[in-house]
Design a protein around this motif. Structure first.
Motif, PDB file in Angstrom:
ATOM      1  N   ALA A  38       0.825  -1.210   0.000  1.00  0.00           N
ATOM      2  CA  ALA A  38       0.000   0.000   0.000  1.00  0.00           C
ATOM      3  C   ALA A  38       0.861   1.264   0.000  1.00  0.00           C
ATOM      4  N   GLU A  39       1.931   1.274   0.801  1.00  0.00           N
ATOM      5  CA  GLU A  39       2.753   2.484   0.887  1.00  0.00           C
ATOM      6  C   GLU A  39       3.557   2.716  -0.382  1.00  0.00           C
ATOM      7  N   ASN A  40       3.653   1.689  -1.225  1.00  0.00           N
ATOM      8  CA  ASN A  40       4.327   1.834  -2.511  1.00  0.00           C
ATOM      9  C   ASN A  40       3.339   2.025  -3.662  1.00  0.00           C
ATOM     10  N   GLY A  41       2.099   2.395  -3.296  1.00  0.00           N
ATOM     11  CA  GLY A  41       1.107   2.753  -4.300  1.00  0.00           C
ATOM     12  C   GLY A  41       0.471   1.591  -5.018  1.00  0.00           C
ATOM     13  N   LEU A  42       0.571   0.390  -4.458  1.00  0.00           N
ATOM     14  CA  LEU A  42      -0.014  -0.801  -5.079  1.00  0.00           C
ATOM     15  C   LEU A  42      -1.276  -1.217  -4.332  1.00  0.00           C
ATOM     16  N   GLN A  43      -2.177  -1.854  -5.047  1.00  0.00           N
ATOM     17  CA  GLN A  43      -3.441  -2.290  -4.473  1.00  0.00           C
ATOM     18  C   GLN A  43      -3.421  -3.801  -4.308  1.00  0.00           C
ATOM     19  N   PRO A  44      -3.252  -4.295  -3.084  1.00  0.00           N
ATOM     20  CA  PRO A  44      -3.267  -5.745  -2.889  1.00  0.00           C
ATOM     21  C   PRO A  44      -4.618  -6.333  -3.299  1.00  0.00           C
ATOM     22  N   ASP A  45      -4.568  -7.469  -3.984  1.00  0.00           N
ATOM     23  CA  ASP A  45      -5.821  -8.159  -4.286  1.00  0.00           C
ATOM     24  C   ASP A  45      -6.435  -8.712  -3.012  1.00  0.00           C
ATOM     25  N   PHE A  46      -5.555  -9.150  -2.096  1.00  0.00           N
ATOM     26  CA  PHE A  46      -6.000  -9.642  -0.789  1.00  0.00           C
ATOM     27  C   PHE A  46      -5.004  -9.156   0.264  1.00  0.00           C
ATOM     28  N   SER A  47      -5.517  -8.627   1.357  1.00  0.00           N
ATOM     29  CA  SER A  47      -4.704  -8.315   2.530  1.00  0.00           C
ATOM     30  C   SER A  47      -5.280  -9.105   3.690  1.00  0.00           C
ATOM     31  N   TYR A  57      -3.107   3.656  12.148  1.00  0.00           N
ATOM     32  CA  TYR A  57      -3.220   4.445  10.915  1.00  0.00           C
ATOM     33  C   TYR A  57      -2.741   3.636   9.711  1.00  0.00           C
ATOM     34  N   GLU A  58      -1.746   2.763   9.931  1.00  0.00           N
ATOM     35  CA  GLU A  58      -1.272   1.899   8.845  1.00  0.00           C
ATOM     36  C   GLU A  58      -2.332   0.871   8.469  1.00  0.00           C
ATOM     37  N   LEU A  59      -3.031   0.362   9.481  1.00  0.00           N
ATOM     38  CA  LEU A  59      -4.106  -0.591   9.227  1.00  0.00           C
ATOM     39  C   LEU A  59      -5.204   0.046   8.386  1.00  0.00           C
ATOM     40  N   GLU A  60      -5.504   1.296   8.658  1.00  0.00           N
ATOM     41  CA  GLU A  60      -6.533   1.981   7.887  1.00  0.00           C
ATOM     42  C   GLU A  60      -6.091   2.174   6.433  1.00  0.00           C
ATOM     43  N   ILE A  61      -4.815   2.456   6.233  1.00  0.00           N
ATOM     44  CA  ILE A  61      -4.278   2.570   4.869  1.00  0.00           C
ATOM     45  C   ILE A  61      -4.412   1.238   4.142  1.00  0.00           C
ATOM     46  N   ILE A  62      -4.094   0.154   4.832  1.00  0.00           N
ATOM     47  CA  ILE A  62      -4.232  -1.178   4.238  1.00  0.00           C
ATOM     48  C   ILE A  62      -5.680  -1.447   3.862  1.00  0.00           C
ATOM     49  N   ARG A  63      -6.584  -1.164   4.783  1.00  0.00           N
ATOM     50  CA  ARG A  63      -8.009  -1.428   4.569  1.00  0.00           C
ATOM     51  C   ARG A  63      -8.529  -0.669   3.338  1.00  0.00           C
ATOM     52  N   GLN A  64      -8.127   0.581   3.204  1.00  0.00           N
ATOM     53  CA  GLN A  64      -8.611   1.405   2.096  1.00  0.00           C
ATOM     54  C   GLN A  64      -7.964   1.018   0.759  1.00  0.00           C
ATOM     55  N   SER A  65      -6.748   0.479   0.818  1.00  0.00           N
ATOM     56  CA  SER A  65      -6.014   0.175  -0.406  1.00  0.00           C
ATOM     57  C   SER A  65      -6.331  -1.196  -0.983  1.00  0.00           C
ATOM     58  N   SER A  66      -6.908  -2.082  -0.179  1.00  0.00           N
ATOM     59  CA  SER A  66      -7.054  -3.487  -0.576  1.00  0.00           C
ATOM     60  C   SER A  66      -8.377  -3.758  -1.288  1.00  0.00           C
ATOM     61  N   LYS A  67      -8.303  -4.638  -2.286  1.00  0.00           N
ATOM     62  CA  LYS A  67      -9.531  -5.075  -2.949  1.00  0.00           C
ATOM     63  C   LYS A  67     -10.340  -5.962  -2.005  1.00  0.00           C
ATOM     64  N   THR A  68      -9.640  -6.843  -1.279  1.00  0.00           N
ATOM     65  CA  THR A  68     -10.285  -7.692  -0.274  1.00  0.00           C
ATOM     66  C   THR A  68      -9.459  -7.651   0.995  1.00  0.00           C
ATOM     67  N   PHE A  69     -10.119  -7.398   2.126  1.00  0.00           N
ATOM     68  CA  PHE A  69      -9.447  -7.271   3.413  1.00  0.00           C
ATOM     69  C   PHE A  69      -9.986  -8.339   4.355  1.00  0.00           C
ATOM     70  N   LEU A  70      -9.091  -9.174   4.909  1.00  0.00           N
ATOM     71  CA  LEU A  70      -9.496 -10.261   5.807  1.00  0.00           C
ATOM     72  C   LEU A  70      -8.690 -10.157   7.097  1.00  0.00           C
ATOM     73  N   SER A  71      -9.382  -9.911   8.218  1.00  0.00           N
ATOM     74  CA  SER A  71      -8.713  -9.750   9.500  1.00  0.00           C
ATOM     75  C   SER A  71      -8.983 -10.963  10.387  1.00  0.00           C
ATOM     76  N   PHE A  72      -7.930 -11.430  11.083  1.00  0.00           N
ATOM     77  CA  PHE A  72      -8.033 -12.602  11.943  1.00  0.00           C
ATOM     78  C   PHE A  72      -7.619 -12.237  13.367  1.00  0.00           C
ATOM     79  N   ASP A  73      -8.237 -12.889  14.325  1.00  0.00           N
ATOM     80  CA  ASP A  73      -7.895 -12.667  15.721  1.00  0.00           C
ATOM     81  C   ASP A  73      -6.468 -13.146  15.980  1.00  0.00           C
ATOM     82  N   PRO A  74      -5.628 -12.334  16.636  1.00  0.00           N
ATOM     83  CA  PRO A  74      -4.226 -12.721  16.848  1.00  0.00           C
ATOM     84  C   PRO A  74      -4.038 -13.910  17.782  1.00  0.00           C
TER      85      PRO A  74
END
Length: 212
Positions: A38-47, A57-74
């Motif tokens: 995301a910080e290099n201007g690319l759109q992940p197909d899946f994050s 704030y980095e997580l929000e950048i990831i969420r906005q940049s990704s085509k599909t966003f999948l979060s898992f409990d740590p």
């Protein structure tokens, strides 16, 4: 088969990793690897991942940049973020998988990622771990390799024993040799031409091309 899949994990990444991307590749970002894309201007197909390695704030950048966003409990997950990404990738039955950022300062994670090559082997999907100075793959049959930019080639048994190893086009040839776990005979060989050939009869062999 679908296109190539490139998995960006949270280990060492840099411009060299961006140079690996080809048009049409499917990009998967695992945890901090997603932020790198995301910080290099690319759109992940899946994050995907638990994202415990990124700030809010980095997580929000990831969420906005990704085509599909999948979060898992740590806590309530059984796999590392990189293995989650690999599980997702193999379901696509791609023509090839490349793991980038799979080697880092956490040796346990690096070693676990190395074993993900076997997960791809079981599904007959070519897979390579690549970083700035190494190219790592797992083979069970005759394989031709290019010298490319690498100065050394090391061979390590992945199974307890690998038999019938024959090397052609190397400074130190072998003929029907056997490597057993703990042997260092296969370390730091050199390709003397543009290409070389590795043949084996039984077992699984790690082939590590490195830049000195």
């Amino acid at each position: 088969m679908t296109k190539r899949v490139l998995i960006f994990s949270g280990g060492r990444l840099g411009k060299w990793a961006l140079d690996e991307i080809k048009q049409g590749d499917i990009l998967i970002g695992a945890d901090r690897g997603a932020f790198f894309l995301a910080e290099n201007g690319l759109q992940p197909d899946f994050s995907l991942g638990d994202f415990d390695s990124v700030a809010e704030y980095e997580l929000e950048i990831i969420r906005q940049s990704s085509k599909t966003f999948l979060s898992f409990d740590p806590v309530m997950k059984d796999w590392t973020d990189t293995e989650l990404a690999m599980n997702h990738a193999v379901q696509m039955c791609p023509s090839e998988i490349k793991l980038l950022g799979a080697i880092g300062t956490r040796f346990d994670h690096s070693l676990a990622n190395l074993h993900l090559l076997y997960k791809c082997y079981q599904r007959a999907i070519p897979c390579t771990i690549v970083d700035e100075t190494n190219d790592i793959r797992l083979i069970d049959h005759e394989t031709e390799i290019d010298k490319g930019r690498y100065t050394h080639v090391s061979l390590l048994p992945f199974t307890h024993q690998v038999t019938g190893i024959t090397l052609e086009g190397f400074r130190y040839p072998l003929h029907k040799a056997t490597l057993t776990s703990g042997d260092s005979l296969g370390i730091s060989n050199v390709v003397i031409g543009e290409k070389a050939r590795i043949s084996i009869e039984t077992g699984l062999l790690l082939v590590i091309r490195s830049m000195d």
